[in-house]
Write a protein that holds these residues in place. Structure first.
Motif, PDB file in Angstrom:
ATOM      1  N   LEU A   1       9.363  11.071  -5.101  1.00  0.00           N
ATOM      2  CA  LEU A   1      10.612  11.594  -5.580  1.00  0.00           C
ATOM      3  C   LEU A   1      11.043  12.580  -6.708  1.00  0.00           C
ATOM      4  O   LEU A   1      10.465  12.102  -7.542  1.00  0.00           O
ATOM      5  CB  LEU A   1      11.222   9.638  -6.050  1.00  0.00           C
ATOM      6  CG  LEU A   1      10.341   8.544  -5.314  1.00  0.00           C
ATOM      7  CD1 LEU A   1      11.711   7.470  -5.907  1.00  0.00           C
ATOM      8  CD2 LEU A   1      11.738   8.616  -4.056  1.00  0.00           C
ATOM      9  N   THR A   2      12.018  13.610  -6.171  1.00  0.00           N
ATOM     10  CA  THR A   2      11.262  14.696  -6.751  1.00  0.00           C
ATOM     11  C   THR A   2      12.663  14.686  -7.973  1.00  0.00           C
ATOM     12  O   THR A   2      12.007  15.422  -8.360  1.00  0.00           O
ATOM     13  CB  THR A   2      11.736  15.513  -5.548  1.00  0.00           C
ATOM     14  OG1 THR A   2      13.059  15.449  -4.901  1.00  0.00           O
ATOM     15  CG2 THR A   2      10.847  15.534  -4.373  1.00  0.00           C
TER      16      THR A   2
ATOM     17  N   SER B   1       0.348  -1.531   0.507  1.00  0.00           N
ATOM     18  CA  SER B   1       0.283  -0.181  -0.075  1.00  0.00           C
ATOM     19  C   SER B   1       0.985   0.826   0.214  1.00  0.00           C
ATOM     20  O   SER B   1       0.509   2.028  -0.130  1.00  0.00           O
ATOM     21  CB  SER B   1      -1.116  -0.232   1.085  1.00  0.00           C
ATOM     22  OG  SER B   1      -0.484   0.152   2.339  1.00  0.00           O
ATOM     23  N   VAL B   2       2.299   1.045  -0.316  1.00  0.00           N
ATOM     24  CA  VAL B   2       3.052   1.696  -0.300  1.00  0.00           C
ATOM     25  C   VAL B   2       3.726   2.437  -1.419  1.00  0.00           C
ATOM     26  O   VAL B   2       4.004   1.669  -2.392  1.00  0.00           O
ATOM     27  CB  VAL B   2       4.473   2.095   0.976  1.00  0.00           C
ATOM     28  CG1 VAL B   2       5.443   3.455   0.761  1.00  0.00           C
ATOM     29  CG2 VAL B   2       3.859   1.908   2.240  1.00  0.00           C
ATOM     30  N   TRP B   3       3.747   3.514  -2.053  1.00  0.00           N
ATOM     31  CA  TRP B   3       3.918   3.664  -3.771  1.00  0.00           C
ATOM     32  C   TRP B   3       4.629   5.335  -3.631  1.00  0.00           C
ATOM     33  O   TRP B   3       5.447   6.247  -2.605  1.00  0.00           O
ATOM     34  CB  TRP B   3       2.610   4.436  -4.229  1.00  0.00           C
ATOM     35  CG  TRP B   3       1.171   2.810  -4.330  1.00  0.00           C
ATOM     36  CD1 TRP B   3       0.335   2.700  -3.505  1.00  0.00           C
ATOM     37  CD2 TRP B   3       1.352   2.618  -5.474  1.00  0.00           C
ATOM     38  NE1 TRP B   3      -0.296   1.916  -3.589  1.00  0.00           N
ATOM     39  CE2 TRP B   3       0.006   1.290  -4.985  1.00  0.00           C
ATOM     40  CE3 TRP B   3       1.746   1.984  -6.854  1.00  0.00           C
ATOM     41  CZ2 TRP B   3      -0.858   0.578  -5.766  1.00  0.00           C
ATOM     42  CZ3 TRP B   3       0.709   1.173  -7.203  1.00  0.00           C
ATOM     43  CH2 TRP B   3      -0.100   0.497  -7.236  1.00  0.00           C
ATOM     44  N   LEU B   4       5.658   4.850  -4.959  1.00  0.00           N
ATOM     45  CA  LEU B   4       6.984   5.952  -5.077  1.00  0.00           C
ATOM     46  C   LEU B   4       6.119   6.618  -6.140  1.00  0.00           C
ATOM     47  O   LEU B   4       5.918   5.534  -7.766  1.00  0.00           O
ATOM     48  CB  LEU B   4       8.495   5.446  -5.502  1.00  0.00           C
ATOM     49  CG  LEU B   4       8.464   4.680  -4.333  1.00  0.00           C
ATOM     50  CD1 LEU B   4       9.562   3.473  -4.456  1.00  0.00           C
ATOM     51  CD2 LEU B   4       8.422   5.273  -2.970  1.00  0.00           C
ATOM     52  N   LYS B   5       6.074   7.774  -6.617  1.00  0.00           N
ATOM     53  CA  LYS B   5       5.974   8.576  -7.864  1.00  0.00           C
ATOM     54  C   LYS B   5       7.273   9.254  -7.779  1.00  0.00           C
ATOM     55  O   LYS B   5       7.872  10.076  -7.545  1.00  0.00           O
ATOM     56  CB  LYS B   5       4.679  10.091  -6.762  1.00  0.00           C
ATOM     57  CG  LYS B   5       4.596  10.891  -8.038  1.00  0.00           C
ATOM     58  CD  LYS B   5       3.763   9.884  -9.194  1.00  0.00           C
ATOM     59  CE  LYS B   5       2.936  10.990 -10.214  1.00  0.00           C
ATOM     60  NZ  LYS B   5       2.608  10.806 -11.108  1.00  0.00           N
ATOM     61  N   CYS B   6       7.308   8.575  -9.492  1.00  0.00           N
ATOM     62  CA  CYS B   6       8.446   8.594  -9.763  1.00  0.00           C
ATOM     63  C   CYS B   6       9.037  10.166 -11.090  1.00  0.00           C
ATOM     64  O   CYS B   6       9.314  10.107 -11.658  1.00  0.00           O
ATOM     65  CB  CYS B   6       9.433   7.239 -11.151  1.00  0.00           C
ATOM     66  SG  CYS B   6       9.065   5.710  -9.836  1.00  0.00           S
ATOM     67  N   ASP B   7       9.179  11.359 -10.077  1.00  0.00           N
ATOM     68  CA  ASP B   7       9.295  12.415 -11.047  1.00  0.00           C
ATOM     69  C   ASP B   7      10.831  12.951 -11.110  1.00  0.00           C
ATOM     70  O   ASP B   7      11.251  13.672 -11.848  1.00  0.00           O
ATOM     71  CB  ASP B   7       8.801  13.644 -10.011  1.00  0.00           C
ATOM     72  CG  ASP B   7       7.089  13.833  -9.903  1.00  0.00           C
ATOM     73  OD1 ASP B   7       6.369  12.743 -11.163  1.00  0.00           O
ATOM     74  OD2 ASP B   7       6.449  15.096 -10.190  1.00  0.00           O
ATOM     75  N   HIS B   8      11.475  12.251 -10.920  1.00  0.00           N
ATOM     76  CA  HIS B   8      13.131  12.150 -11.456  1.00  0.00           C
ATOM     77  C   HIS B   8      13.029  11.546 -12.213  1.00  0.00           C
ATOM     78  O   HIS B   8      13.794  12.080 -13.334  1.00  0.00           O
ATOM     79  CB  HIS B   8      13.474  11.320 -10.105  1.00  0.00           C
ATOM     80  CG  HIS B   8      13.311  10.002 -10.822  1.00  0.00           C
ATOM     81  ND1 HIS B   8      12.444   9.127 -10.120  1.00  0.00           N
ATOM     82  CD2 HIS B   8      14.470   9.081 -10.673  1.00  0.00           C
ATOM     83  CE1 HIS B   8      12.155   8.010  -9.793  1.00  0.00           C
ATOM     84  NE2 HIS B   8      13.208   7.630 -10.685  1.00  0.00           N
ATOM     85  N   LEU B   9      12.175  11.017 -13.242  1.00  0.00           N
ATOM     86  CA  LEU B   9      11.705  10.791 -14.589  1.00  0.00           C
ATOM     87  C   LEU B   9      11.182  11.775 -15.540  1.00  0.00           C
ATOM     88  O   LEU B   9      11.030  11.774 -17.213  1.00  0.00           O
ATOM     89  CB  LEU B   9      11.483   9.195 -14.979  1.00  0.00           C
ATOM     90  CG  LEU B   9      11.898   8.143 -14.368  1.00  0.00           C
ATOM     91  CD1 LEU B   9      10.862   7.186 -14.117  1.00  0.00           C
ATOM     92  CD2 LEU B   9      13.606   7.781 -14.478  1.00  0.00           C
ATOM     93  N   MET B  10      11.132  13.051 -15.048  1.00  0.00           N
ATOM     94  CA  MET B  10      10.714  14.198 -15.584  1.00  0.00           C
ATOM     95  C   MET B  10      11.790  15.079 -17.123  1.00  0.00           C
ATOM     96  O   MET B  10      12.778  14.237 -16.717  1.00  0.00           O
ATOM     97  CB  MET B  10       9.922  15.793 -14.840  1.00  0.00           C
ATOM     98  CG  MET B  10       8.564  14.939 -14.369  1.00  0.00           C
ATOM     99  SD  MET B  10       7.336  15.410 -15.307  1.00  0.00           S
ATOM    100  CE  MET B  10       5.978  15.496 -14.595  1.00  0.00           C
ATOM    101  N   PRO B  11      11.410  15.204 -18.033  1.00  0.00           N
ATOM    102  CA  PRO B  11      12.224  15.751 -19.156  1.00  0.00           C
ATOM    103  C   PRO B  11      13.775  16.147 -18.426  1.00  0.00           C
ATOM    104  O   PRO B  11      15.213  15.661 -19.611  1.00  0.00           O
ATOM    105  CB  PRO B  11      11.766  16.710 -18.987  1.00  0.00           C
ATOM    106  CG  PRO B  11      10.551  16.693 -19.591  1.00  0.00           C
ATOM    107  CD  PRO B  11       9.994  15.721 -18.222  1.00  0.00           C
TER     108      PRO B  11
END
Length: 384
Positions: A361-362, A90-100
């Motif tokens: 994840l920023t 139930s723990v998720w990682l939002k992977c914004d380190h993959l933005m352009p």
């Protein structure tokens, strides 16, 4: 398809004064307080039908920019992956380190570049500890507007090189974040300049709010808690705006608890004096959140407290352990992003929970010395 558009005005968070959206406006004329953006009414969309629109239009998000300007500024910001930490977790990682450009800052930078186009700016100026510098520089290049960024001394050299690679003029300012901000503010007083501050300009937060819409769409519901590394607070404030809009529209039933993670070396939310910049004291490894005096500190506290959230302070050792743990899960992120994972680990230690958590994840580890930063080799700090 371009995102919807809204007409807007600024409103001071301190005295409530209303101000027009103009190039020279980034703080209240009356009291100097930070500004929020108050949408007034929908405006006809002027973007090209069938254009990419960043994938955000499908989530129902309305952005405060003209469609044609967004189309020109867009660099391919699409919904980033939401990864389970383990099967059935139930723990998720939002992977914004993959933005352009490798960080969540792209979400807000595209709106600031669109704003520069709308207002006819001849120059864009910003200040940053690195990631915002790269994001603003890239989007300025996209819209073909000259750009200057001011970064504090000690900013990671890969981030400086990245911003320069996009063609921005980078000024390395002696001192810390406050000195870089002051230098950028002074330089922004020239005619035709947009001060594209991710901390001061609320358009940035309305780009970041897409994070909340994406998470809601990816999960099918709102998580009970969100964990965010906090420096200037632009990510936390933007996420809160997004979930508030979803709540007001009836799409969700409650706001997630907002958990703000800071470093022992610089934790103004916890009332701790900053170590960064003090003589003989090292800079925290999570440099992206080493902001000793965030201009929106009161707002950040209100969001955390109002959501039933909390502030978690982690030390460098915890950050480095979390950094290694994420690397061994296949995720190459910078230490600032690992601080959020460290914060969740500190909260979850010894506790069972059925709540759904999303950890932000920023930024990419490729900007902080990777591949070495994501290596499994032992470093001089005793960490892998």
């Amino acid at each position: 398809m371009s995102p919807p558009v809204t007409r807007r005005e600024y409103i001071c968070t301190g005295c409530g004064a209303k101000l027009p959206v103009t190039l020279g406006c980034w703080a209240c004329d009356e009291c100097g307080g930070p500004l929020d953006l108050r949408p007034i009414a929908p405006a006809p969309r002027r973007g090209r039908t069938g254009s990419s629109g960043g994938g955000w239009h499908g989530s129902g998000v309305a952005l405060p920019c003209e469609g044609w300007a967004f189309d020109r500024a867009w660099l391919g910001e699409l919904p980033t992956p939401l990864l389970e930490t383990s099967p059935g977790s139930s723990v998720w990682l939002k992977c914004d380190h993959l933005m352009p450009t490798g960080s969540f800052k792209d979400r807000g930078a595209v709106l600031l570049a669109a704003l520069a186009l709308e207002l006819g700016a001849s120059r864009i100026i910003s200040d940053s500890s690195g990631n915002a510098a790269a994001a603003i520089a890239a989007h300025a290049a996209r819209v073909q507007i000259p750009c200057e960024v001011f970064v504090p001394q000690g900013t990671s050299s890969p981030k400086v090189r990245q911003a320069r690679g996009y063609g921005a003029e980078v000024h390395v300012v002696p001192g810390g974040r406050a000195e870089a901000e002051a230098a950028a503010s002074r330089a922004s007083r020239g005619k035709g300049v947009l001060y594209a501050s991710h901390a001061a300009n609320p358009h940035f937060h309305h780009g970041v709010k897409t994070w909340a819409y994406e998470v809601h769409r990816q999960l099918g519901f709102a998580p009970e808690a969100v964990v965010v590394p906090v420096g200037s607070g632009s990510l936390l404030l933007g996420i809160a705006i997004g979930f508030r809009e979803l709540l007001d529209s009836g799409s969700i039933d409650a706001m997630p608890r907002m958990v703000a993670v800071q470093s022992t070396g610089c934790a103004p939310l916890a009332g701790r004096p900053p170590a960064s910049g003090a003589p003989g004291r090292p800079r925290p490894v999570a440099e992206g959140i080493a902001v000793p005096e965030p201009i929106r500190l009161t707002q950040i506290r209100q969001v955390v407290d109002g959501s039933g959230g909390t502030v978690v302070v982690v030390d460098d050792q915890q950050v480095l352990l979390a950094h290694r743990d994420l690397a061994r899960r296949g995720l190459c992120v910078e230490p600032t992003a690992a601080a959020a994972w460290a914060g969740w680990q500190a909260l979850a230690a010894g506790q069972a929970t059925r709540d759904h958590w999303v950890i932000a994840l920023t930024g990419s580890g490729l900007k902080t010395g990777a591949p070495e930063s994501c290596s499994t080799q032992t470093t001089g700090k005793g960490m892998a």
